[in-house]
Design a protein around this motif. Structure first.
Motif, PDB file in Angstrom:
ATOM      1  N   GLN A 396      29.595  45.129  51.289  1.00 35.67           N
ATOM      2  CA  GLN A 396      30.279  44.323  50.718  1.00 35.67           C
ATOM      3  C   GLN A 396      30.101  43.136  49.790  1.00 35.67           C
ATOM      4  N   SER A 419      31.539  50.258  48.202  1.00 36.89           N
ATOM      5  CA  SER A 419      32.685  49.415  49.206  1.00 36.89           C
ATOM      6  C   SER A 419      32.739  47.798  48.690  1.00 36.89           C
ATOM      7  N   LEU A 421      32.973  44.350  47.342  1.00 32.88           N
ATOM      8  CA  LEU A 421      34.521  43.407  46.857  1.00 32.88           C
ATOM      9  C   LEU A 421      33.887  42.723  46.453  1.00 32.88           C
ATOM     10  N   PRO A 442      35.878  50.264  42.048  1.00 30.18           N
ATOM     11  CA  PRO A 442      37.775  50.161  41.723  1.00 30.18           C
ATOM     12  C   PRO A 442      37.861  49.039  42.940  1.00 30.18           C
ATOM     13  N   ASN A 443      36.954  48.511  44.389  1.00 33.29           N
ATOM     14  CA  ASN A 443      37.815  47.452  45.223  1.00 33.29           C
ATOM     15  C   ASN A 443      37.205  46.485  45.177  1.00 33.29           C
ATOM     16  N   GLN A 445      37.148  42.477  44.226  1.00 31.06           N
ATOM     17  CA  GLN A 445      37.680  41.317  44.442  1.00 31.06           C
ATOM     18  C   GLN A 445      37.341  39.832  43.202  1.00 31.06           C
ATOM     19  N   SER A 468      41.041  45.676  41.626  1.00 31.09           N
ATOM     20  CA  SER A 468      41.443  45.342  42.784  1.00 31.09           C
ATOM     21  C   SER A 468      41.242  43.942  42.703  1.00 31.09           C
ATOM     22  N   HIS A 497      46.212  42.704  40.274  1.00 31.19           N
ATOM     23  CA  HIS A 497      46.441  41.562  40.867  1.00 31.19           C
ATOM     24  C   HIS A 497      45.453  40.142  40.908  1.00 31.19           C
TER      25      HIS A 497
END
Length: 518
Positions: A396, A419, A421, A442-443, A445, A468, A497
């Motif tokens: 992550q 996965s 982030l 896509p995840n 952040q 995201s 977001h």
């Protein structure tokens, strides 16, 4: 007429108080900030309602029994970084409600007997960075409720017996950077509730008496970094007698081949800065069946790159290590499947080494790895790095800042770890972004591309797939007057977001484009 005189006198008194406090700041009528005013004495006639008084950063050299007279509601007193060297009488008498006292950064060379005896409710006492060398058996008497005591960065060579006889509620004591030559077992004996003892950077001698750590039944954290501890001295500590101890710092000592028994419940072990090889440490832990350690620090342990082989960590098989720090070594290559024995690892740090490449499969076996930090190495092939982490399906957090990457960020980068982030690619030399660089994340952040050499325009679709994304950092690039409308589209379109955007040298139109998305 009489009423007029009374009113006049009251107004004059109020004006006098206001004048005294004009150079201080008063908050909510209970907090007085007189810090940094170059006062040479404690201001007199302070308001009796004050509960917190900040006198830090002044030139106060002396306090006496009248310095805080009448401040019976005081709960916090900050006297740090003054010139305090003399305490006359009992300057803290009458402060029975005081809970916090900070005397850091003064010139106190001794703590007189019963100096704090009136502070029945004091919970935190800070005496850091004085010149304390002389303590008396009754220096801390009366501190029945004391919870935390900081005596670090002084010149204390011994603690008198009975000095903490009345401080049985203490849970944390810091004696770092003093001149203690042995563990102060007798002085600390009354502290049955002690949870944390820190003795870093004292210099222990070899012929000290044995330490009965089993006496401290609540002890969880023991800091012994830089104490000149050698292999032969470890047995004196009787670590195995401390069943509650779970955080042990033995870093920066002179350990080479220790065979002493360590605490059976330790979960955090720091041995960086010693000369223990990973193989020796693995054998020691395996033979002692020490399988509960979750964090192991091996910073600076390997001065020869050949010390890292594909069996280096084999001895750790079956352990519960979750964090491994290999920073600040001389590692330039990692063998195939070198970490396969560390199945429980969640955080791996290999910062500040000389890694120039990573082979495919190097991280095989790390099925639970969440955080990988490869900051400050010599990695230059981003595609190769992407392939090397293909087995890290749970990853992550990936930090690749301060490496040698350059050119374009290729399409589909890190597609095997959707996965992710957090991705940090800052402080490299990337010059451009492919429209499909981040299509497989896509995840994501947080994306940091700051301080690269990305030129002018950014493809309009570059970030549109990262639905995201919350924080995007492009600061320190050469974007010039980047226009958000490119081929009739917006580079920030779809980032609903997004909460943080940092880009230097923006035209007003990019801000307009970003604000329209909020």
């Amino acid at each position: 007429m009489f009423q007029l005189v009374v009113i006049t006198l009251l107004l004059m008194q109020c004006c006098q108080v206001a004048t005294r406090l004009a150079v201080c700041k008063v908050y909510n009528m209970t907090q007085v900030d007189c810090s940094g005013r170059r006062f040479e004495n404690v201001p007199d006639k302070l308001p009796v309602f004050v509960s917190y008084l900040d006198l830090s950063g002044n030139l106060i050299a002396e306090i006496s029994c009248v310095s805080f007279k009448g401040l019976g509601q005081l709960k916090g007193l900050n006297l740090q970084y003054n010139e305090l060297s003399v305490t006359r009488g009992k300057p803290f008498s009458g402060l029975s409600t005081l809970e916090y006292l900070d005397l850091e950064g003064n010139r106190l060379a001794a703590i007189p007997e019963n100096l704090f005896s009136d502070l029945k409710n004091l919970k935190i006492l800070i005496l850091t960075s004085n010149t304390l060398a002389k303590l008396y058996p009754s220096s801390f008497h009366g501190l029945w409720q004391l919870n935390k005591l900081r005596l670090n960065r002084n010149a204390i060579s011994t603690l008198p017996d009975g000095i903490f006889r009345e401080s049985t509620q203490m849970t944390v004591i810091n004696l770092d950077q003093n001149k203690l030559s042995c563990f102060p077992q007798t002085a600390l004996k009354p502290l049955l509730k002690i949870n944390e003892i820190s003795l870093n950077r004292n210099s222990f001698r070899e012929n000290c008496a044995e330490v009965g750590l089993g006496h401290f039944t609540a002890l969880e954290k023991l800091m012994l970094s830089g104490c000149n501890i050698q292999d032969s001295m470890l047995d004196n500590f009787n670590f195995a007698q401390a069943p509650t101890l779970h955080d042990l710092d033995l870093s920066s000592n002179n350990l080479k081949d220790p065979d002493a028994k360590l605490p059976v419940n330790v979960t955090v072990l720091n041995v960086d800065g010693n000369a223990i090889s990973a193989e020796t440490l693995a054998v020691m832990l395996r033979d002692l069946k020490l399988l509960k350690v979750k964090s192991l620090n091996l910073r600076g342990q390997f001065d020869n790159p050949s010390q890292i082989t594909n069996t280096t960590f084999k001895g750790f098989q079956g352990t519960n290590f979750q964090k491994l720090d290999l920073s600040s070594n001389y590692i330039y290559v990692l063998p195939h499947r070198v970490f396969q024995w560390l199945q429980h690892l969640t955080t791996l740090t290999i910062e500040n080494n000389n890694l120039y490449s990573l082979s495919r499969g190097v991280f095989q076996g790390l099925d639970r790895l969440i955080t990988l930090i490869l900051t400050q190495n010599n990695l230059s092939n981003i595609t190769q790095v992407s392939q090397s982490i293909a087995d890290l399906r749970q990853l992550q957090f990936l930090h690749l800042n301060f490496n040698e990457f350059s050119g374009q960020i290729p399409p589909g980068i890190f597609e095997t770890v959707p996965s992710l982030l957090v991705l940090d690619l800052s402080d490299n030399s990337f010059t451009s972004i492919h429209p499909n660089s981040f299509t497989s994340l896509p995840n994501l952040q947080f994306l940091d591309l700051s301080y690269n050499a990305i030129q002018y325009s950014v493809p309009h679709a570059a970030f549109s797939f990262i639905t995201s994304l919350q924080t995007l950092n492009l600061t320190g690039n050469n974007l010039g007057s980047w226009i958000p409308y490119f081929d009739g589209a917006q580079p920030l379109k779809g980032l609903t977001h997004l909460k943080g955007l940092s880009i230097s040298c923006l035209s007003p139109s990019i801000w307009y484009s970003y604000l329209r998305l909020q």
